[in-house]
Design an enzyme around this catalytic site. Structure first.
Site, PDB file in Angstrom:
ATOM      1  N   ILE A  67      -3.637  -7.408  20.665  1.00 18.71           N
ATOM      2  CA  ILE A  67      -4.117  -8.671  20.107  1.00 18.71           C
ATOM      3  C   ILE A  67      -2.906  -9.570  19.826  1.00 18.71           C
ATOM      4  CG2 ILE A  67      -5.556  -9.712  18.324  1.00 18.71           C
ATOM      5  CD1 ILE A  67      -6.997  -7.582  20.018  1.00 18.71           C
ATOM      6  N   MET A  70       0.808  -1.205   0.000  1.00 21.41           N
ATOM      7  CA  MET A  70       0.000   0.000   0.000  1.00 21.41           C
ATOM      8  C   MET A  70       0.850   1.269   0.000  1.00 21.41           C
ATOM      9  SD  MET A  70      -3.205  -0.532  -0.337  1.00 21.41           S
ATOM     10  CE  MET A  70      -4.347  -1.934  -0.305  1.00 21.41           C
ATOM     11  N   ASN A 122      -7.648  -3.057   6.805  1.00 24.18           N
ATOM     12  CA  ASN A 122      -6.981  -3.664   7.955  1.00 24.18           C
ATOM     13  C   ASN A 122      -5.464  -3.552   7.913  1.00 24.18           C
ATOM     14  OD1 ASN A 122      -6.658  -5.780  10.196  1.00 24.18           O
ATOM     15  ND2 ASN A 122      -5.762  -6.851   8.440  1.00 24.18           N
ATOM     16  N   HIS A 123      -4.874  -3.158   6.790  1.00 23.94           N
ATOM     17  CA  HIS A 123      -3.417  -3.202   6.631  1.00 23.94           C
ATOM     18  C   HIS A 123      -2.717  -2.081   7.409  1.00 23.94           C
ATOM     19  CE1 HIS A 123      -5.039  -0.467   3.598  1.00 23.94           C
ATOM     20  NE2 HIS A 123      -3.897   0.194   3.693  1.00 23.94           N
ATOM     21  N   ILE A 124      -1.464  -2.324   7.777  1.00 23.12           N
ATOM     22  CA  ILE A 124      -0.627  -1.292   8.398  1.00 23.12           C
ATOM     23  C   ILE A 124       0.804  -1.429   7.904  1.00 23.12           C
ATOM     24  CG2 ILE A 124      -1.987  -0.963  10.503  1.00 23.12           C
ATOM     25  CD1 ILE A 124       0.040  -2.767  11.959  1.00 23.12           C
ATOM     26  N   SER A 138      -7.397   1.443  16.437  1.00 23.38           N
ATOM     27  CA  SER A 138      -6.708   1.061  17.663  1.00 23.38           C
ATOM     28  C   SER A 138      -7.045   2.027  18.784  1.00 23.38           C
ATOM     29  CB  SER A 138      -5.197   1.083  17.405  1.00 23.38           C
ATOM     30  OG  SER A 138      -4.457   1.023  18.596  1.00 23.38           O
ATOM     31  N   TYR A 174       2.582   5.827  14.616  1.00 26.50           N
ATOM     32  CA  TYR A 174       1.443   4.905  14.474  1.00 26.50           C
ATOM     33  C   TYR A 174       0.175   5.532  15.026  1.00 26.50           C
ATOM     34  CZ  TYR A 174      -1.439   0.756  15.491  1.00 26.50           C
ATOM     35  OH  TYR A 174      -2.462  -0.141  15.584  1.00 26.50           O
ATOM     36  N   LYS A 179      -3.626   6.520  13.248  1.00 22.56           N
ATOM     37  CA  LYS A 179      -4.906   5.991  13.734  1.00 22.56           C
ATOM     38  C   LYS A 179      -5.855   7.123  14.144  1.00 22.56           C
ATOM     39  CE  LYS A 179      -4.047   1.635  13.123  1.00 22.56           C
ATOM     40  NZ  LYS A 179      -4.761   0.874  12.075  1.00 22.56           N
TER      41      LYS A 179
END
Length: 263
Positions: free
Chosen positions: A189, A64, A90-92, A141, A154, A158
């Site tokens: 998680i 991405m 969902n990607h990071i 998150s 990060y 978010k």
């Protein structure tokens, strides 16, 4: 039953929560288009999805960081299915868990992957989602709701997701666009990447990725505004943020073995 035969894109689907979402959706007999960086891993996930009962499963591999990829993935869905019912973002990108070292270029790169590509995928998919009155599911998150030490770049991406998609939801309502937006506010998680990055510095036990993945899918199918998972942890932190923000900050600092953080 709500998802049988539905056409679903899942990004970041080669490992972790994305992989588990793909398997749950396969058992629900959905049509799947998966994307992630690593082609070999995607091939294995697609094969497993077909074994589990997916109506169909295919993939597009790529990073991405490539600004052209979001449109390529959505175009594949359009060419294959002629429409789309659910977009799960969902990607990071990779980010070190450490003190912020002043690397502005890293922040810029992470924003491209963790935020701007989400916007680009949404823009590309929106005509099909409007037609199907579908759903957008954004995996975010707790770090997008309150400041987390050692995760400044990060956390910034978010927070950006929360701001953009919460604003977009308001516009949809005003414009009578029947496309739901679900923000998934996740804690720690037990994905391989998360455990590898922070298990040596955090005092908490991670929640199971399999259950987390199922809750994300359920929240999207039920068109919920937000999912908090694990529910007791995420919800209580957000309440504390409102009534006692300094206490929340102190609590967040206390859960880390700061001596194990490398500068």
């Amino acid at each position: 039953e709500m998802l049988r035969g539905k056409r679903v894109i899942v990004t970041g689907a080669s490992t972790g929560i994305g992989e588990q979402m793909a398997y749950h959706l396969a058992r629900m007999e959905a049509h799947l288009l998966l994307t992630a960086r690593t082609e070999a891993k995607l091939q294995k996930v697609v094969q497993r999805c077909l074994e589990l009962g997916a109506a169909s499963a295919r993939y597009v591999s790529g990073s991405m960081e490539d600004t052209a990829l979001p449109a390529v993935v959505v175009k594949e869905a359009e060419n294959t299915w002629g429409g789309l019912d659910m977009l799960i973002l969902n990607h990071i990108g990779f980010s070190h868990f450490s003190y912020f070292n002043g690397d502005v270029e890293h922040v810029r790169k992470l924003l491209e992957t963790n935020f701007l590509s989400y916007v680009a995928m949404t823009v590309a998919a929106l005509p099909m989602l409007k037609e199907s009155e579908g759903s957008i599911v954004v995996v975010s998150s707790i770090a997008g709701k309150t400041g987390i030490p050692f995760a400044a770049p990060y956390s910034a991406t978010k927070f950006a997701l929360d701001g953009f998609f919460s604003s977009l939801r308001q516009e949809f309502i005003l414009d009578k666009v029947n496309v739901s937006i679900t923000l998934c506010i996740l804690g720690y998680i037990n994905t391989e990447n998360a455990v590898k990055a922070i298990s040596h510095v955090i005092r908490h036990t991670p929640a199971p990725k399999e259950e987390c993945a199922l809750e994300i899918i359920k929240s999207g199918a039920l068109r919920q505004r937000e999912l908090h998972y694990p529910p007791w942890a995420a919800s209580s932190l957000l309440v504390l943020r409102t009534i006692a923000p300094d206490s929340l900050d102190s609590l967040m600092r206390s859960v880390y073995h700061v001596e194990n953080i490398r500068r």
